[in-house]
Design a protein around this motif. Structure first.
Motif, PDB file in Angstrom:
ATOM      1  N   LEU A  53       0.841  -1.201   0.000  1.00 32.87           N
ATOM      2  CA  LEU A  53       0.000   0.000   0.000  1.00 32.87           C
ATOM      3  C   LEU A  53       0.875   1.249   0.000  1.00 32.87           C
ATOM      4  N   VAL A  54       0.385   2.274  -0.676  1.00 33.91           N
ATOM      5  CA  VAL A  54       1.091   3.550  -0.739  1.00 33.91           C
ATOM      6  C   VAL A  54       0.252   4.585  -0.005  1.00 33.91           C
ATOM      7  N   ARG A  55       0.900   5.404   0.818  1.00 38.97           N
ATOM      8  CA  ARG A  55       0.172   6.346   1.662  1.00 38.97           C
ATOM      9  C   ARG A  55       0.241   7.772   1.127  1.00 38.97           C
ATOM     10  N   ALA A  56      -0.766   8.547   1.480  1.00 40.27           N
ATOM     11  CA  ALA A  56      -0.782   9.959   1.102  1.00 40.27           C
ATOM     12  C   ALA A  56       0.107  10.741   2.055  1.00 40.27           C
ATOM     13  N   PRO A  57       1.000  11.575   1.493  1.00 38.57           N
ATOM     14  CA  PRO A  57       1.861  12.382   2.359  1.00 38.57           C
ATOM     15  C   PRO A  57       1.181  13.672   2.834  1.00 38.57           C
ATOM     16  N   GLY A  58      -0.015  13.937   2.290  1.00 34.72           N
ATOM     17  CA  GLY A  58      -0.745  15.148   2.688  1.00 34.72           C
ATOM     18  C   GLY A  58      -2.228  14.901   2.530  1.00 34.72           C
ATOM     19  N   MET A  59      -2.997  15.984   2.552  1.00 34.78           N
ATOM     20  CA  MET A  59      -4.442  15.865   2.349  1.00 34.78           C
ATOM     21  C   MET A  59      -4.825  16.554   1.051  1.00 34.78           C
ATOM     22  N   GLY A  60      -5.947  16.123   0.473  1.00 36.03           N
ATOM     23  CA  GLY A  60      -6.456  16.764  -0.730  1.00 36.03           C
ATOM     24  C   GLY A  60      -6.427  15.848  -1.931  1.00 36.03           C
ATOM     25  N   ILE A 141      -7.441  20.041  11.956  1.00 37.76           N
ATOM     26  CA  ILE A 141      -6.985  18.798  12.597  1.00 37.76           C
ATOM     27  C   ILE A 141      -6.981  18.907  14.132  1.00 37.76           C
ATOM     28  N   ASP A 142      -7.421  20.046  14.657  1.00 42.09           N
ATOM     29  CA  ASP A 142      -7.416  20.230  16.112  1.00 42.09           C
ATOM     30  C   ASP A 142      -8.857  20.192  16.640  1.00 42.09           C
ATOM     31  N   PRO A 143      -9.187  19.199  17.485  1.00 44.79           N
ATOM     32  CA  PRO A 143     -10.577  19.068  17.950  1.00 44.79           C
ATOM     33  C   PRO A 143     -11.071  20.276  18.753  1.00 44.79           C
ATOM     34  N   THR A 634       2.824   5.450  29.558  1.00 45.90           N
ATOM     35  CA  THR A 634       3.663   5.600  28.348  1.00 45.90           C
ATOM     36  C   THR A 634       2.926   5.811  27.033  1.00 45.90           C
ATOM     37  N   GLU A 635       1.695   5.362  26.910  1.00 49.26           N
ATOM     38  CA  GLU A 635       1.086   5.314  25.575  1.00 49.26           C
ATOM     39  C   GLU A 635       0.448   6.634  25.162  1.00 49.26           C
ATOM     40  N   ALA A 636       0.886   7.145  24.026  1.00 49.62           N
ATOM     41  CA  ALA A 636       0.273   8.337  23.441  1.00 49.62           C
ATOM     42  C   ALA A 636       0.600   8.371  21.967  1.00 49.62           C
ATOM     43  N   LEU A 637      -0.432   8.407  21.152  1.00 51.75           N
ATOM     44  CA  LEU A 637      -0.241   8.580  19.715  1.00 51.75           C
ATOM     45  C   LEU A 637      -0.194  10.084  19.492  1.00 51.75           C
ATOM     46  N   LEU A 638       0.954  10.556  19.001  1.00 49.58           N
ATOM     47  CA  LEU A 638       1.142  12.005  18.882  1.00 49.58           C
ATOM     48  C   LEU A 638       0.808  12.476  17.471  1.00 49.58           C
ATOM     49  N   HIS A 639       0.006  13.537  17.395  1.00 51.97           N
ATOM     50  CA  HIS A 639      -0.375  14.085  16.088  1.00 51.97           C
ATOM     51  C   HIS A 639       0.442  15.341  15.801  1.00 51.97           C
ATOM     52  N   ASP A 640       0.934  15.435  14.586  1.00 54.05           N
ATOM     53  CA  ASP A 640       1.650  16.631  14.163  1.00 54.05           C
ATOM     54  C   ASP A 640       0.705  17.829  14.220  1.00 54.05           C
ATOM     55  N   ARG A 641       1.190  18.952  14.754  1.00 55.19           N
ATOM     56  CA  ARG A 641       0.310  20.111  14.940  1.00 55.19           C
ATOM     57  C   ARG A 641      -0.073  20.780  13.629  1.00 55.19           C
ATOM     58  N   ARG A 642       0.688  20.493  12.569  1.00 59.09           N
ATOM     59  CA  ARG A 642       0.386  21.148  11.296  1.00 59.09           C
ATOM     60  C   ARG A 642      -0.652  20.378  10.480  1.00 59.09           C
ATOM     61  N   ASP A 643      -0.472  19.037  10.400  1.00 53.12           N
ATOM     62  CA  ASP A 643      -1.369  18.285   9.512  1.00 53.12           C
ATOM     63  C   ASP A 643      -2.011  17.070  10.172  1.00 53.12           C
ATOM     64  N   GLY A 644      -1.789  16.912  11.468  1.00 52.28           N
ATOM     65  CA  GLY A 644      -2.484  15.849  12.207  1.00 52.28           C
ATOM     66  C   GLY A 644      -1.913  14.462  12.020  1.00 52.28           C
ATOM     67  N   HIS A 645      -0.865  14.316  11.223  1.00 53.03           N
ATOM     68  CA  HIS A 645      -0.360  12.953  10.980  1.00 53.03           C
ATOM     69  C   HIS A 645       0.212  12.353  12.261  1.00 53.03           C
ATOM     70  N   VAL A 646       0.215  11.046  12.287  1.00 53.80           N
ATOM     71  CA  VAL A 646       0.732  10.358  13.469  1.00 53.80           C
ATOM     72  C   VAL A 646       2.253  10.386  13.410  1.00 53.80           C
TER      73      VAL A 646
END
Lengths: 724, 176
Positions: A53-60, A141-143, A634-646
């Motif tokens: 599988l190939v992933r999207a590096p951004g949105m749109g 991307i920020d709730p 210890t567990e936290a999935l961190l989201h990038d503040r710019r685009d929400g990626h993990v």
């Protein structure tokens, strides 16, 4: 023929316990320790090719810029980008296609293409070579920053919370946060798809095959009957394999086009993006209590998130609805529509985070009132469901609190914080109550009896939960056989549809279907003995009625007796509130120098109806307690503040508990029988352990060093900030 | 390229793409799927095998790096180190050191390798006295096994099983 049961009322029967309830070895244990258990990606049919599988590096809007170049690479067979491919994994028990289409990316990391090649290496290389660009979207991307639609708000209220809080002798008003988390099962999502004419067979790693079959068929636009799924072994699920995921649909599409079997295994980093995360939560909890700590006001408001068009909303308040009595209540759930990866069920959706925050708030209230935290819980146990006023089917919270406290040695704990010190380490203890709803799902099973023994067949899965073992024990108990006298075949949609594994409903739901299938066989045998089924005793190959007895082999006369059982939830769900209860106690050491917390010991005491196999049940409780420890520390999935990626989408950066984090666990399963749970009187145990254990750890940190952590996990930086 | 090594006592001659990892050679070319692919990044330990008796994350190692070497996988470990591995496998069953089973072969292979490292006196991050004879305490054992993740949370059972195997091995050595 079939024996059907709709669970409308309490069961008045009794279940003998010769094989059932016994601590027995896992049926598949030897296969697993010798490497002979075969998972989804582990057969190699003739002509097998490999997809990546190939992933999207951004949105749109997605462009595959060098598609032709990649298609021309050595060994590459195709670059698939198909409107039937799916955006993210289906939600649990959806039974229909999730959002389809990959021409736009709704979140960073969305699968947008599949590269298929003759070898895994060629496919992986080509997938990395494919240049994907995304344009035209600036999604939120920020709730905390989006407006919440009315449809995405759910509120229940009793009495007048504000007035009750004003009059309360003691009040707590705190906000807690939990981060996104991930199931992170050890086996990555995998599918091996093969067509035979119009019929598709997928070897997959999935939890709920009856629904998964319909989901794949719907994605492809084919009849459900033309899909066969095989998942005899599943390397962990914890919710992430409830629904089909991107690899299964893509593999099926590619296999059809190429006319060859296609295997797609999700890259570990994709696993963290494509398969639903547990939503982050922000929870405001307000409590009002009298001088003795009795609650008169409970406010619990939660903000969670999901992608647009996903109908799942982390049910944070699920446990709060019934955990404690209070006349004035306000429970509000809001779902922010944002473009982080999709959220969905992760082990104990709802209570895992909701009860954790609530039980930290209860610890704060105990401090405020000045009473023991165990006493505070005992003082607030409701007599009936606090909102609907229906009775509980069974309720053993008090017993678990007493039992756990005694075994932990709770009475020796200094109530004030910062009382015990060993070198650089502050030592402290904390506790929390555990709550989890109990559910039943429709399930069917078939049992065949011959003179050689019985065979159980259902598409139920064993994701490590022990289904193979307990379903065999149930049939053995019902038919008077030894556990070895029963063969159990699971994970094949050619068998009758079981409940699937999830929501702690698997054992009681599919187990009841097996029990009913055996009941049909017992009725047939009673007919042959010319007696009532109730008079029948089956034991070690002998059929007995009153003082008459005949060998089973003679009675069967070379024939096979087949029973089909079918159970579905009924009115019992409305007549009683059914849940499981427990108590966790933790002792931690907190470094005064680094802020690091180490779990030193943990005690769990649980009540979950009849325990079908103490060994597998204890393992489930233990797993839950360890998950709670991970959530706390210890567990936290961190989201990038710019685009929400993990950001931390692998096992080196998403920190599961490891060997060195986990001490011995002391676990008690209290004897209980819940007649509202069907003829087995058994409830779920797979999730209860995570619904409170994390709070016990957080509360222990406070008792140790005086730092109250309200934003999980309690990483050293957060603890250290409070220490200085 | 032509690659030859010995797996569980049997010599294997293979024509492999140089990009093939040791793990994929075992799983996809030799059909030995007992070694698991959990992360393909050397982060979970599910692929642990023994190379010349030492534990290795097979996913982080190319097949081509093992020309002529002896490799032991879960399929052969009970034959290669009968005392430790067979005892450990039985103890894993007895102490229920598994749920889904996906990390289990890696835990077993890793434990066998770890016990031999400990017997040879290798220190770990938690060893306090590097000059004293190594005592395999619970802290030492869990530290040394922390590269093998188990999401089901079966660590306490796995640890008990390894201790059982360790003690059985000690008494074997004493008897000898």
């Amino acid at each position: 023929m079939s024996v059907q049961l709709k669970v409308d009322d309490r069961d008045t029967g009794e279940v003998t316990q010769n094989v059932l309830g016994r601590d027995t070895e896992r049926r598949d244990a030897r296969q697993k320790v010798t490497g002979r258990a075969t998972y989804a990606a582990e057969i190699r049919p003739e002509g097998l090719v490999h997809g990546a599988l190939v992933r999207a590096p951004g949105m749109g809007r997605v462009e595959l810029a060098n598609r032709a170049e990649v298609e021309a690479m050595p060994g590459v067979l195709m670059v698939l980008s198909d409107a039937r491919m799916i955006r993210n994994a289906a939600q649990g028990a959806a039974g229909e296609a999730p959002v389809q289409g990959v021409e736009t990316a709704a979140y960073v990391g969305q699968p947008v293409a599949l590269v298929v090649a003759e070898s895994f290496e060629a496919a992986a290389h080509a997938a990395r070579t494919l240049t994907v660009t995304c344009e035209g979207a600036s999604n939120e991307i920020d709730p905390e920053k989006v407006e919440i639609a009315e449809d995405d708000t759910d509120e229940t209220a009793q009495g007048d919370l504000e007035a009750a809080l004003r009059e309360a002798r003691h009040e707590i008003d705190r906000t807690y946060t939990t981060p996104s988390m991930h199931s992170a099962a050890m086996e990555p999502h995998a599918a091996l798809a093969e067509w035979d004419g119009a019929r598709l067979t997928v070897r997959a790693s999935l939890q709920m095959l009856r629904y998964n079959r319909a989901e794949i068929a719907d994605c492809l636009g084919i009849d459900t009957e033309n899909v066969r799924l095989l998942s005899p072994f599943v390397g962990g699920g914890f919710g992430s394999k409830l629904g089909i995921s991107a690899e299964a649909v893509a593999a099926a599409l590619a296999a059809r086009e190429l006319g060859r079997p296609v295997r797609v295994v999700q890259h570990r980093r994709s696993v963290f993006e494509v398969n639903t995360r547990r939503s982050e939560t922000t929870q405001r909890i307000r409590l009002g209590a009298d001088a003795e700590g009795r609650l008169d006001a409970i406010g619990h408001e939660a903000l969670v998130s999901n992608l647009p068009e996903e109908d799942f909303s982390e049910p944070v308040l699920q446990g709060t609805h019934f955990a404690y009595a209070a006349r004035n209540r306000l429970l509000v759930q809001r779902t922010a529509r944002i473009h982080r990866p999709a959220a969905g069920s992760v082990r104990a959706p709802g209570e895992a985070v909701g009860i954790t925050a609530f039980e930290i708030a209860m610890d704060e209230l105990a401090d405020e009132v000045g009473i023991d935290p165990v006493e505070l819980r005992l003082a607030n146990i409701p007599e009936k469901d606090p909102e609907s006023d229906v009775p509980f089917s069974s309720h053993m919270l008090a017993e678990t609190l007493h039992d756990g406290a005694a075994r932990f040695g709770w009475a020796d704990r200094p109530r004030a914080a910062r009382q015990r010190r060993e070198g650089e380490w502050w030592i402290g203890s904390g506790m929390a109550a555990c709550f989890r709803v109990n559910m039943m799902m429709p399930a069917e099973a078939r049992v065949r009896l011959t003179a050689d023994g019985a065979i159980v067949e259902t598409d139920m899965t064993d994701i490590g939960t022990g289904s193979y073992s307990i379903l065999g024990q149930i049939a053995a108990e019902a038919l008077g056989l030894t556990a070895e006298g029963v063969e159990v075949r699971l994970g094949d949609t050619d068998f009758p549809p079981g409940s699937g594994s999830g929501g702690s409903f698997g054992a009681a739901s599919t187990g009841t279907a097996v029990w009913l299938a055996c009941a049909e066989i017992r009725t047939a045998l009673a007919g042959r003995m010319d007696c009532e089924p109730g008079e029948l005793t089956l034991r070690e190959g002998t059929v007995q009625c009153g003082n008459r007895s005949r060998p089973l082999a003679e009675l069967l006369n070379g024939e096979t007796l087949t029973g089909h059982g079918e159970v579905e939830p009924g009115k019992a769900e409305d007549k009683v509130r059914q849940a499981t209860f427990g108590a966790c106690f933790a002792e931690v050491a907190v470094s005064d120098v680094t802020g690091e917390t180490r779990l030193r010991r943990m005690v769990g005491s649980f009540a979950a109806g009849r325990i079908l196999n103490p060994r597998t049940a204890r393992s489930q409780a233990q797993g839950g307690m360890i998950w709670g420890t991970g959530m706390a520390l210890t567990e936290a999935l961190l989201h990038d503040r710019r685009d929400g990626h993990v950001v931390n989408r692998d096992l080196a950066e998403y920190h599961l508990p490891v060997h060195a984090d986990i001490p011995e666990m002391d676990i008690a399963l209290l004897e209980e029988s819940d007649p509202w749970a069907g003829p087995l009187h058994a409830k779920g145990i797979g999730e209860l352990g995570i619904c409170g254990s994390g709070a016990a750890v957080i509360n222990a940190i406070h008792n140790a060093c005086g730092v109250r952590v309200r934003d999980l996990p309690a990483t050293p930086d957060r603890v250290l900030g409070g220490l200085s | 390229m032509q690659i030859s090594f010995t797996v569980n006592g049997t010599r294997q001659d293979m024509e492999l793409d140089p990009r093939v990892t040791l793990l994929d050679a075992l799983r996809d070319h030799l059909g030995l799927t007992g070694s698991k692919k959990g992360c393909d990044h050397g982060q979970c330990g599910a692929c642990t095998v023994l190379v010349e008796g030492r534990r290795v994350n097979a996913c982080l190692s190319l097949a081509a790096m093992h020309e002529g070497e002896e490799i032991t996988t879960i399929e052969g470990i009970a034959q290669t180190s009968p005392d430790t591995a067979a005892t450990l496998q039985q103890a894993m069953i007895d102490y229920d050191g598994m749920q889904c089973g996906y990390c289990t072969p890696g835990q077993v292979c890793s434990a066998v390798g770890m016990l031999s490292e400990a017997r040879e006196g290798w220190p770990s991050h938690v060893t306090e006295d590097l000059d004293a004879p190594l005592e395999l305490t619970r802290d030492e054992l869990t530290e040394r096994m922390s590269g093998n993740l188990c999401r089901c949370g079966c660590y306490p059972g796995i640890v008990k099983a390894i201790r059982t195997a360790s003690e059985a091995r000690t008494s074997d050595s004493e008897a000898a």
